[in-house]
Design a protein around this motif. Structure first.
Motif, short mmCIF file in Angstrom:
data_model
loop_
_atom_site.label_atom_id
_atom_site.label_comp_id
_atom_site.label_asym_id
_atom_site.label_seq_id
_atom_site.Cartn_x
_atom_site.Cartn_y
_atom_site.Cartn_z
N LEU A 205 1.04 -1.13 0.04
CA LEU A 205 0.03 -0.01 -0.05
C LEU A 205 0.67 1.28 0.02
O LEU A 205 0.53 2.16 -0.66
N ALA A 206 1.78 1.33 0.78
CA ALA A 206 2.94 2.28 0.80
C ALA A 206 3.46 2.71 -0.60
O ALA A 206 3.64 3.63 -1.18
N GLY A 207 3.74 1.65 -1.28
CA GLY A 207 4.18 1.61 -2.53
C GLY A 207 3.41 2.26 -3.67
O GLY A 207 3.64 3.09 -4.17
N GLN A 208 2.10 1.98 -3.38
CA GLN A 208 1.37 2.44 -4.23
C GLN A 208 0.79 3.99 -3.79
O GLN A 208 0.81 4.75 -4.86
N ALA A 209 0.98 4.10 -2.73
CA ALA A 209 0.68 5.66 -2.55
C ALA A 209 1.81 6.50 -2.70
O ALA A 209 1.88 7.47 -3.18
N GLY A 210 3.01 5.92 -2.73
CA GLY A 210 4.27 6.48 -3.12
C GLY A 210 4.22 6.79 -4.51
O GLY A 210 4.66 8.10 -5.12
N GLN A 211 3.81 6.08 -5.31
CA GLN A 211 3.41 6.20 -6.92
C GLN A 211 2.60 7.32 -6.98
O GLN A 211 2.94 8.10 -7.94
N GLY A 212 1.63 7.36 -6.41
CA GLY A 212 0.62 8.49 -6.33
C GLY A 212 1.19 9.88 -6.18
O GLY A 212 1.02 10.80 -6.86
N TYR A 213 2.05 9.70 -5.23
CA TYR A 213 2.74 11.13 -4.45
C TYR A 213 3.53 11.53 -5.57
O TYR A 213 3.46 12.73 -5.98
N GLN A 214 4.26 10.60 -6.15
CA GLN A 214 5.13 11.12 -7.38
C GLN A 214 4.51 11.82 -8.68
O GLN A 214 4.76 12.60 -9.22
N ALA A 215 3.33 10.81 -8.90
CA ALA A 215 2.27 11.52 -9.97
C ALA A 215 1.87 12.84 -9.71
O ALA A 215 2.08 13.56 -10.79
N VAL A 216 1.67 13.04 -8.40
CA VAL A 216 1.13 14.26 -8.16
C VAL A 216 2.32 15.55 -8.41
O VAL A 216 2.10 16.50 -8.73
N ALA A 217 3.36 14.94 -7.91
CA ALA A 217 4.49 15.97 -7.74
C ALA A 217 4.77 16.24 -9.41
O ALA A 217 5.26 17.23 -9.87
N ASN A 218 4.79 15.19 -10.21
CA ASN A 218 5.00 15.33 -11.78
C ASN A 218 4.00 16.31 -12.45
O ASN A 218 4.46 17.38 -13.20
N VAL A 219 2.93 16.24 -11.85
CA VAL A 219 1.59 17.11 -12.35
C VAL A 219 1.78 18.35 -11.99
O VAL A 219 1.91 19.54 -12.89
N GLY A 220 2.31 18.68 -10.64
CA GLY A 220 2.56 20.14 -10.44
C GLY A 220 3.91 20.63 -10.84
O GLY A 220 3.71 22.01 -11.34
N GLN A 221 4.97 19.82 -11.02
CA GLN A 221 6.24 20.31 -11.61
C GLN A 221 5.72 20.68 -13.14
O GLN A 221 6.25 21.69 -13.66
N MET A 222 5.07 19.83 -13.95
CA MET A 222 4.57 20.02 -15.35
C MET A 222 3.91 21.63 -15.25
O MET A 222 3.94 22.17 -16.32
N GLY A 223 2.98 21.41 -14.19
CA GLY A 223 1.94 22.60 -14.40
C GLY A 223 2.94 23.94 -14.03
O GLY A 223 2.63 24.74 -14.88
#
Length: 179
Positions: free
Chosen positions: A112-130
């Motif tokens: 579960l922590a790995g899944q949550a970490g992937q989501g956190y990274q995705a949110v960070a990517n979206v924020g950075q690209m934004g």
């Protein structure tokens, strides 16, 4: 006239840049959405787990399989020795179940922590690209403003030169009129 055309071309390029940035941002969000949704689900299951709801863990396929296989092995071993319904076998199954649960819970939490970490990274990517997109749009707008200002200055210089030329022509005409 040429200065106005240049300013219009600059505006058109700016609007195309903004459109492109918006498209890129929308695609980036769409690409990362599955990871973010997966993370939200994992975070929900982690919260359930922390609040005492172990059903997600107990119903996870990997835990069920390992538990069932281990219990089957204990039962077969005990049956082969003639002690399937003995107190020793019951103690063995309790010990196995507790050990399996402890190990399984750690594995479940890590997944579960790995899944949550992937989501956190995705949110960070979206924020950075934004942020990159916002910077690019801001820079394009600033450049467009500078181009338009330069165009207006050029138009002013053109009018100044035209007025000067007309003034010189009038002065020449006026001074030569009486001759």
């Amino acid at each position: 006239m040429a200065a106005k055309k240049g300013a219009d071309a600059s505006s058109d390029a700016t609007y195309m840049n903004i459109w492109y940035q918006q498209q890129r941002d929308a695609q980036n969000r769409a690409d990362n959405l599955p990871f973010m949704q997966s993370a939200y689900g994992a975070l929900g299951r982690q919260n359930d787990f922390l609040n005492g709801d172990y059903s997600g863990f107990m119903n996870s396929p990997d835990y069920k399989f390992r538990f069932d296989q281990g219990m089957q092995g204990l039962d077969r071993s005990a049956a082969a020795r003639g002690g399937l319904y003995s107190g020793g076998h019951t103690a063995d199954t309790i010990q196995y179940g507790q050990g399996m649960a402890a190990q399984g819970m750690n594995d479940y939490w890590a997944k579960l922590a790995g899944q949550a970490g992937q989501g956190y990274q995705a949110v960070a990517n979206v924020g950075q690209m934004g942020q990159q997109g916002a910077n690019a749009v801001g820079n394009a707008i600033m450049q467009n403003g500078a181009n338009r200002a330069s165009s207006y200055a050029q138009q002013g210089q053109n009018w100044q030169q035209t007025a000067g030329a007309l003034g010189n022509a009038f002065t020449y005409w006026n001074s030569n009129r009486g001759s």
